[in-house]
Write a protein that holds these residues in place. Structure first.
Motif, PDB file in Angstrom:
ATOM      1  N   SER A   9       0.863  -1.092  -0.035  1.00 31.95           N
ATOM      2  CA  SER A   9       0.092  -0.083  -0.157  1.00 31.95           C
ATOM      3  C   SER A   9       0.949   1.126  -0.098  1.00 31.95           C
ATOM      4  O   SER A   9       0.825   2.253   0.435  1.00 31.95           O
ATOM      5  N   GLY A  10       2.052   1.462   0.008  1.00 29.37           N
ATOM      6  CA  GLY A  10       3.224   2.385  -0.411  1.00 29.37           C
ATOM      7  C   GLY A  10       2.322   3.533  -1.494  1.00 29.37           C
ATOM      8  O   GLY A  10       2.936   4.915  -0.984  1.00 29.37           O
ATOM      9  N   LEU A  59      -4.731   2.072   8.487  1.00 27.82           N
ATOM     10  CA  LEU A  59      -3.629   1.625   7.082  1.00 27.82           C
ATOM     11  C   LEU A  59      -2.738   2.542   6.376  1.00 27.82           C
ATOM     12  O   LEU A  59      -2.090   3.016   6.614  1.00 27.82           O
ATOM     13  N   VAL A  60      -4.269   3.723   5.965  1.00 25.16           N
ATOM     14  CA  VAL A  60      -3.681   4.992   4.938  1.00 25.16           C
ATOM     15  C   VAL A  60      -3.088   5.848   6.014  1.00 25.16           C
ATOM     16  O   VAL A  60      -1.946   6.483   6.392  1.00 25.16           O
ATOM     17  N   THR A  61      -3.358   5.788   7.533  1.00 21.04           N
ATOM     18  CA  THR A  61      -3.648   6.552   7.649  1.00 21.04           C
ATOM     19  C   THR A  61      -1.864   6.692   8.620  1.00 21.04           C
ATOM     20  O   THR A  61      -0.933   7.202   8.820  1.00 21.04           O
ATOM     21  N   LEU A  62      -1.613   4.808   9.376  1.00 17.13           N
ATOM     22  CA  LEU A  62      -0.340   5.072   9.389  1.00 17.13           C
ATOM     23  C   LEU A  62       0.687   5.610   8.459  1.00 17.13           C
ATOM     24  O   LEU A  62       2.408   4.939   8.787  1.00 17.13           O
ATOM     25  N   PHE A  67       5.606   8.455   6.742  1.00 14.33           N
ATOM     26  CA  PHE A  67       6.346   9.197   5.828  1.00 14.33           C
ATOM     27  C   PHE A  67       6.068  10.976   6.388  1.00 14.33           C
ATOM     28  O   PHE A  67       7.506  11.452   5.787  1.00 14.33           O
ATOM     29  N   ARG A  68       5.436  10.829   7.262  1.00 14.27           N
ATOM     30  CA  ARG A  68       5.484  12.518   7.734  1.00 14.27           C
ATOM     31  C   ARG A  68       6.983  12.410   9.018  1.00 14.27           C
ATOM     32  O   ARG A  68       7.255  14.157   9.351  1.00 14.27           O
ATOM     33  N   ASP A  82       2.906   2.992  20.071  1.00 10.60           N
ATOM     34  CA  ASP A  82       1.813   3.467  20.574  1.00 10.60           C
ATOM     35  C   ASP A  82       0.654   3.530  19.205  1.00 10.60           C
ATOM     36  O   ASP A  82      -0.856   3.372  19.375  1.00 10.60           O
ATOM     37  N   GLU A  83       1.230   4.551  18.133  1.00  9.13           N
ATOM     38  CA  GLU A  83       0.363   4.560  17.391  1.00  9.13           C
ATOM     39  C   GLU A  83      -0.423   2.989  16.655  1.00  9.13           C
ATOM     40  O   GLU A  83      -1.197   3.100  16.081  1.00  9.13           O
ATOM     41  N   LEU A  84       0.985   1.953  16.254  1.00  9.79           N
ATOM     42  CA  LEU A  84       0.032   1.084  15.705  1.00  9.79           C
ATOM     43  C   LEU A  84      -0.689   0.643  17.077  1.00  9.79           C
ATOM     44  O   LEU A  84      -1.734  -0.160  15.946  1.00  9.79           O
TER      45      LEU A  84
END
Length: 365
Positions: A9-10, A59-62, A67-68, A82-84
């Motif tokens: 999904s890159g 998944l899109v958010t992660l 990349f941010r 923690d984000e995961l």
């Protein structure tokens, strides 16, 4: 049994077109991505698969967040642990190193958090590429899976189509990394990192048939099909309550006057006829806002010392783009055609090819 395809999904937007094409051919698409998770100064890889719409959204958010965090293009995209955990809903996790390294380090707290977040949606991943590290970890991973009643799954990292392609891939990797094939301390794959058939995978894991069976279980659990949507542009903040069409015309006319202010040997009528023609096409196709948005961030970049390319591709054929400072090439002078970029028969959005350099980089970079 439907065929199964997994896509990284890159490039999630490109994957949507692939999804529609695959579905029309009877292929079930599974959207997933290898994510690097940073935890306790370690980079832990984990494969995430979208089970449903919420999983796809997470998944899109992660991927976006990974990349941010990069400060420059050489940084590896990553998410925090923690984000995961917070965005695990709707995702199936294939553990890989994300579970193996904490297990070896006796980091029980990390393991428990991972199992809790992906409760019922986590698989212990086994791979057999002939690497010593895999052999060392396999027994510990299998024991852990049986102790905690977590399903096993057999996977194979694919970097080239056939075993015979290994040497070519290795040489290309050396070229990419600026290293030499004879160096002993560089990271190398094996000849087993090729696209194995079902029969080859069944033979490779004949001693653990459940790990092969669970690949189909996972495929059945991932039943989400992304919906194709038209791009939604934000509304451009026009001045004095003008419409986007009025704003575009005003800026384009002012920009053209500025561009040709010092020109003496040109046909003014030709320039204004071309401008009016392009504006009529742009506004009739409702793309005035798109031109204004692109012009806005390009002019901001130039005003803030961020180098922007002069324009390339079919977009350089637009005199409106030239007037709005999106490009720096006079399309009439160079005989460039607007219709290659935009015309009423085009069904997809126009797209400007824009090149940026980081702010700290200058000419000659």
């Amino acid at each position: 049994m439907p065929a199964v395809a997994i896509t990284d999904s890159g490039n999630l937007f490109g994957s949507l077109e692939f999804a529609e094409h695959a579905a029309s051919r009877g292929i079930q698409l599974i959207i997933g991505c290898n994510i690097i998770v940073k935890h306790s100064e370690q980079n832990l890889p984990i494969l995430l698969l979208a089970k449903n719409e919420q999983g796809y959204t997470n998944l899109v958010t992660l991927v976006s967040e990974s990349f941010r965090k990069r400060k420059n293009n050489s940084d590896i995209p990553y998410v925090d642990f923690d984000e995961l955990l917070n965005l695990s809903t709707g995702l199936i996790a294939l553990t890989g190193g994300c579970l193996a390294q904490p297990l070896l380090g006796q980091d029980k707290e990390t393991v428990e958090k991972l199992l809790s977040a992906f409760n019922g949606h986590l698989y212990v991943e086994l791979q057999r590429h002939g690497l010593n590290k895999e052999l060392e970890l396999e027994e510990a991973l299998i024991d852990f899976a049986y102790q905690r009643n977590i399903p096993l799954v057999a996977t194979n990292d694919v970097f080239f189509p056939n075993r015979s392609d290994y040497e070519a891939y290795d040489i290309l990797t050396c070229i990419s990394e600026g290293s030499y094939a004879l160096e002993n301390n560089r990271k190398k794959l094996t000849t087993e990192h090729y696209f194995k058939s079902v029969a080859e995978m069944e033979e490779l894991f004949s001693d653990i048939p459940e790990a092969i069976h669970n690949t189909l279980v996972i495929a059945k659990r991932c039943s989400y099909m992304p919906r194709s949507r038209q791009p939604i542009l934000p509304k451009f903040p026009c001045r004095e309550n003008k419409t986007e069409n009025e704003e575009l015309r005003e800026q384009a006319v002012a920009g053209l006057k500025f561009r040709i202010a010092n020109e003496t040997d040109i046909d003014l009528k030709q320039y204004y006829d071309r401008l009016n023609y392009e504006l009529s096409v742009i506004t009739s196709m409702n793309y005035a806002g798109y031109f204004l948005i692109v012009s806005d961030f390009i002019r901001w970049s130039k005003a803030n010392g961020i180098p922007v390319g002069p324009g390339r591709g079919s977009g350089a054929g637009s005199i409106v783009a030239w007037g709005l400072q999106i490009t720096d090439l006079d399309p009439i002078k160079f005989g460039l055609i607007f219709e290659r970029f935009l015309n009423p028969d085009r069904v997809s959005m126009p797209d400007f090819d824009i090149d940026f350099l980081p702010r700290e980089k200058g000419p000659g970079y």
